[in-house]
Design a protein around this motif. Sequence first.
Motif, PDB file in Angstrom:
ATOM      1  N   GLY B 163     106.459 -52.509  28.263  1.00 54.14           N
ATOM      2  CA  GLY B 163     105.635 -52.340  29.458  1.00 54.14           C
ATOM      3  C   GLY B 163     104.354 -51.572  29.137  1.00 54.14           C
ATOM      4  N   PHE B 164     103.278 -51.874  29.847  1.00 51.81           N
ATOM      5  CA  PHE B 164     101.975 -51.332  29.486  1.00 51.81           C
ATOM      6  C   PHE B 164     101.940 -49.801  29.501  1.00 51.81           C
ATOM      7  CE2 PHE B 164      97.733 -49.843  30.638  1.00 51.81           C
ATOM      8  CZ  PHE B 164      97.034 -50.315  29.542  1.00 51.81           C
ATOM      9  N   GLU B 165     102.487 -49.207  30.570  1.00 51.17           N
ATOM     10  CA  GLU B 165     102.431 -47.742  30.684  1.00 51.17           C
ATOM     11  C   GLU B 165     103.299 -47.079  29.634  1.00 51.17           C
ATOM     12  OE1 GLU B 165     103.381 -46.790  34.742  1.00 51.17           O
ATOM     13  OE2 GLU B 165     101.941 -48.321  35.391  1.00 51.17           O
ATOM     14  N   MET B 166     104.435 -47.725  29.377  1.00 53.51           N
ATOM     15  CA  MET B 166     105.337 -47.200  28.361  1.00 53.51           C
ATOM     16  C   MET B 166     104.645 -47.210  26.993  1.00 53.51           C
ATOM     17  SD  MET B 166     108.246 -46.046  28.499  1.00 53.51           S
ATOM     18  CE  MET B 166     108.849 -45.049  27.250  1.00 53.51           C
ATOM     19  N   ARG B 167     103.921 -48.295  26.773  1.00 56.97           N
ATOM     20  CA  ARG B 167     103.208 -48.427  25.499  1.00 56.97           C
ATOM     21  C   ARG B 167     102.208 -47.282  25.327  1.00 56.97           C
ATOM     22  NH1 ARG B 167     100.323 -54.054  24.401  1.00 56.97           N
ATOM     23  NH2 ARG B 167     101.985 -54.708  25.804  1.00 56.97           N
ATOM     24  N   GLU B 168     101.549 -46.921  26.390  1.00 56.95           N
ATOM     25  CA  GLU B 168     100.579 -45.825  26.342  1.00 56.95           C
ATOM     26  C   GLU B 168     101.262 -44.507  25.986  1.00 56.95           C
ATOM     27  OE1 GLU B 168      97.153 -45.762  26.639  1.00 56.95           O
ATOM     28  OE2 GLU B 168      97.566 -47.894  26.326  1.00 56.95           O
ATOM     29  N   LEU B 169     102.467 -44.329  26.549  1.00 58.27           N
ATOM     30  CA  LEU B 169     103.190 -43.083  26.302  1.00 58.27           C
ATOM     31  C   LEU B 169     103.679 -42.996  24.846  1.00 58.27           C
ATOM     32  CD1 LEU B 169     104.370 -40.543  27.761  1.00 58.27           C
ATOM     33  CD2 LEU B 169     106.484 -41.844  28.026  1.00 58.27           C
ATOM     34  N   TYR B 170     104.098 -44.153  24.331  1.00 55.68           N
ATOM     35  CA  TYR B 170     104.724 -44.206  23.007  1.00 55.68           C
ATOM     36  C   TYR B 170     103.669 -44.268  21.899  1.00 55.68           C
ATOM     37  CZ  TYR B 170     108.511 -45.655  19.789  1.00 55.68           C
ATOM     38  OH  TYR B 170     109.422 -45.728  18.776  1.00 55.68           O
ATOM     39  N   ARG B 171     102.470 -44.747  22.235  1.00 54.86           N
ATOM     40  CA  ARG B 171     101.390 -45.012  21.302  1.00 54.86           C
ATOM     41  C   ARG B 171     101.127 -43.899  20.274  1.00 54.86           C
ATOM     42  NH1 ARG B 171      96.402 -48.018  20.890  1.00 54.86           N
ATOM     43  NH2 ARG B 171      94.964 -46.333  20.519  1.00 54.86           N
ATOM     44  N   PRO B 172     101.105 -42.631  20.688  1.00 54.10           N
ATOM     45  CA  PRO B 172     100.760 -41.562  19.731  1.00 54.10           C
ATOM     46  C   PRO B 172     101.685 -41.493  18.524  1.00 54.10           C
ATOM     47  CG  PRO B 172     100.699 -40.735  21.969  1.00 54.10           C
ATOM     48  CD  PRO B 172     101.275 -42.116  22.047  1.00 54.10           C
ATOM     49  N   VAL B 173     102.885 -42.033  18.645  1.00 52.08           N
ATOM     50  CA  VAL B 173     103.804 -41.964  17.503  1.00 52.08           C
ATOM     51  C   VAL B 173     103.228 -42.735  16.318  1.00 52.08           C
ATOM     52  CG1 VAL B 173     106.096 -42.621  16.671  1.00 52.08           C
ATOM     53  CG2 VAL B 173     105.835 -41.599  18.920  1.00 52.08           C
ATOM     54  N   TYR B 174     102.467 -43.788  16.600  1.00 49.01           N
ATOM     55  CA  TYR B 174     101.805 -44.466  15.487  1.00 49.01           C
ATOM     56  C   TYR B 174     100.396 -43.942  15.259  1.00 49.01           C
ATOM     57  CZ  TYR B 174      99.912 -48.001  12.407  1.00 49.01           C
ATOM     58  OH  TYR B 174      99.332 -48.622  11.345  1.00 49.01           O
ATOM     59  N   TYR B 175      99.657 -43.740  16.356  1.00 50.07           N
ATOM     60  CA  TYR B 175      98.233 -43.426  16.203  1.00 50.07           C
ATOM     61  C   TYR B 175      97.947 -41.931  16.119  1.00 50.07           C
ATOM     62  CZ  TYR B 175      97.442 -48.346  17.023  1.00 50.07           C
ATOM     63  OH  TYR B 175      97.440 -49.706  16.889  1.00 50.07           O
ATOM     64  N   GLY B 176      98.890 -41.107  16.585  1.00 47.77           N
ATOM     65  CA  GLY B 176      98.668 -39.670  16.537  1.00 47.77           C
ATOM     66  C   GLY B 176      99.049 -39.081  15.192  1.00 47.77           C
ATOM     67  N   GLY B 177      99.032 -37.749  15.122  1.00 48.94           N
ATOM     68  CA  GLY B 177      99.424 -37.107  13.867  1.00 48.94           C
ATOM     69  C   GLY B 177      99.080 -35.645  13.898  1.00 48.94           C
ATOM     70  N   ILE B 178      99.258 -34.987  12.758  1.00 52.52           N
ATOM     71  CA  ILE B 178      98.793 -33.604  12.668  1.00 52.52           C
ATOM     72  C   ILE B 178      97.828 -33.479  11.506  1.00 52.52           C
ATOM     73  CG2 ILE B 178     100.429 -32.050  13.825  1.00 52.52           C
ATOM     74  CD1 ILE B 178     102.133 -32.158  11.315  1.00 52.52           C
ATOM     75  N   ALA B 179      96.851 -32.638  11.678  1.00 49.84           N
ATOM     76  CA  ALA B 179      95.841 -32.351  10.659  1.00 49.84           C
ATOM     77  C   ALA B 179      95.200 -33.645  10.159  1.00 49.84           C
ATOM     78  CB  ALA B 179      96.449 -31.569   9.502  1.00 49.84           C
TER      79      ALA B 179
END
Lengths: 501, 334
Positions: B163-179
């Motif tokens: 689902g679109f909203e779910m995808r937005e919530l989950y997205r940082p697991v691939y695109y986010g990070g630290i440092a």
Amino acid sequence: MSDPILSLKGISKSFGPIEVLHDVDFELRPGEIHALIGENGAGKSTTMKILGGYIDATAGEVLWHGQPTHFPSSDEAEARGIVMIHQEFNLAEHLGVDQNVFLGREITRGWRLDHKAMRTRTAELLDRLECRVDPAVRVSGLSVPAKQMVEIAKALSRDLRVLIMDEPTAVLTERECEILFRQIERLRAKGVAILYTSHKLSEVTRLCDRVTVLRDGAMVRSAPVSDITEEEMAAAMVGRELSDLYPAKAVPRDEVLLEVENLSVPGVVESASLTLRRGEVLGLGGLVGSGRTEFAEALAGLRPREGRVRLMGEDLPASEVRTALQRGLVYLTEDRKGAGLLLDKGLRENLTLPLLERFGGPLIDRRAEEAALDRAIEEFAIRAPDRRMRVGNLSGGNQQKLLLAKTLLSDPQVILIDEPTRGIDIGTKQQIYALIAGLAAEGCAILVISSEMPELIGLASRVLVMHAGRITGALEGDDVTEGAIVRLAMGLDDNREGAAA
Amino acid sequence: MSMAPAQKISTPARRRIDLQVVGPIVALIALVLIGMALNSNFLSYANITNVLARSSFIGIIAVGMTFVITAGGLDLSVGSMAAFVAGLMILVMNLLTDRLGVTLPVIFAGVALALISGLVAGLINGLLITRVGIEAFIVTLGTMGIYRSLITWLADGGTLSLGFEMRELYRPVYYGGIAGISWPILAFVAVAIIGEIVMRHTAFGRHCAAIGSNERVARYSSIAVLRVRLATYVLLGVLVGFAVVMYVPRLGSASASTGLLWELEAIAAVIIGGTLLKGGFGRIWGTVVGVLILSLIGNILNLTDFVSPYLNGAIQGAVIILAVVLQRKGAADR
């Protein structure tokens, strides 16, 4: 005396910085059996490989009918009738016996294979070897001695001029040896030049015409067999006088460590029983295939079994190798290379393999492992040029010592040793015998399985003999003689003591 | 041989350069240099992050594959398994979103499901191989077909989307990070480091190598051969699940072409890295180098118009064959 057909003159061979052969002269004459003996690592294998065209010498000449020659490969040597039978068999396991015998030289009719002709020829060859193996069966299903016979049949099927045999009797029983000897003698009568190696000096005296002794890569003695005694051969090999080969026997104590009642392995062992006391060395004789190895493997949990086994008063569950080891029972395999050691790994990895949990957890403490290897190298006098080398490059004797060290690493109480000295030189044998006696004196209980009767007689205070899966008798004290063991092993004395032991 | 000369040669370290150790590293360095020479953007933060993040899925799987191959096994099903697990995860997360809304517990449930279904899939492979005694090649060829067909069926031939909203919530697991380092890269690094330690410094790693080297010797050395072998497949299954956890937030979808040929790429990376295909010897860092080599080849071809990117497979294939040729040489020299 005829002229040599194949000879070595001033041969030296180095592998990197290590010189393994130094200025060796060696001659093979038609119709002569020439024994080449020496301790493991003395350079026998290298000499044979140079003669067979497998490797080149670093210096010196190979002469064929007196002319300097060079075999670019073993195929070239084979084309001239020089055949080498290796200790490790060169057989295609999944092909039939006849297909193996004629591998690469198939008989054809036009473009088709002539299966019938090959099968008949193979049957004839096997018949001559008094070997009752069906030419049509797969090699993988054959016993070790039968495979040996197939190798020999393969050699016989060619136009044979020179036969090089690398310890052919190491895996044969005495009866099979006799058959082999008759064959070798027949080949000699036909004018084949034969190189024969063995660690059994009695065979050299019995069979060979001339003997050459190697020590540390150099020739120390070469003489007609009639001019040299077995003691002199042994002394020349070791470079010192051998005192008694067998140490004094330990006296068994009263405490029973292992009690086996009616142990059966379906199809192989039938209700075998025994008791083993602390400090006792018990011998187990019998022909290859009589079920002795399977019996020991079943005890150690390597095979499913029926019947009751009590180890130090407690029942030992079946088929649990780990439990047996933890409770103090270990088995040293007869198949050093196939089941004993990882040939492509180093000494350290091999030594600690069964007992890694003792070397730290979850991470392995490499320093503790190295320390254990240091102790093993010292205690078992393992000679390794480089401790990081692959175990497959160690000599047979040193492999056996490492295998002993590995098996004994867990400080077991009951030790089952299958063929303690197969394919091992006499100096190392003596060390291993002393070790076995020492373990018994310290209070271990030891079962020694062996095809070599002198070994059973020399080591064990009591000898059981198996025939066709049953224990056919027990011998003790002065009754332990080669004759008595053979009779029981052949199943001739079945009524003597029944199956009880 | 007497003891004296024997000891003399034991002291100096091996002077010969081990081609098997140096080979993959040299190849990797060469690829980086070629990439730098051909395109100035090659070493840019965006490109490097992109390459590493995309290779992390195969990388995580290849670490597990190294254990399987070292122990003398093989697993052809991982690509299909990844697709199936991804599809399952998306389906269940969509169902849960209907009940729980767009919330974190849905993601946790999805992650748990991915890991567990990976574990179960690995267990099925492992049990068929060790208990039923079917060859690994056959078992995993079969399950490869089964999972591929199941995902096609679940998606009804099309695509399963989060689902679109779910995808937005989950997205940082691939695109986010630290440092500035994205999560998939960190996950890959962590898996690789732990894998390297387990392979080299634990009894499990040693046992895998022993079994692959000679199963009989391992059995006679009282190693629980079947259990260790089973564990390698289960471990690989869990890592496939973990890779999926990183993969799903990237596109938020799964289809019949998800994870296609991943198994071959993972096996290729393992082999390029110097692990023996027949088992008995494996090294995780080599596998990591192998994964990087394969993805850099693709990346360089994409960045330059020197060679058509369509030839990617051909060059990768040539590298795999070359790696095995070098392995043979190394083995012959020893």
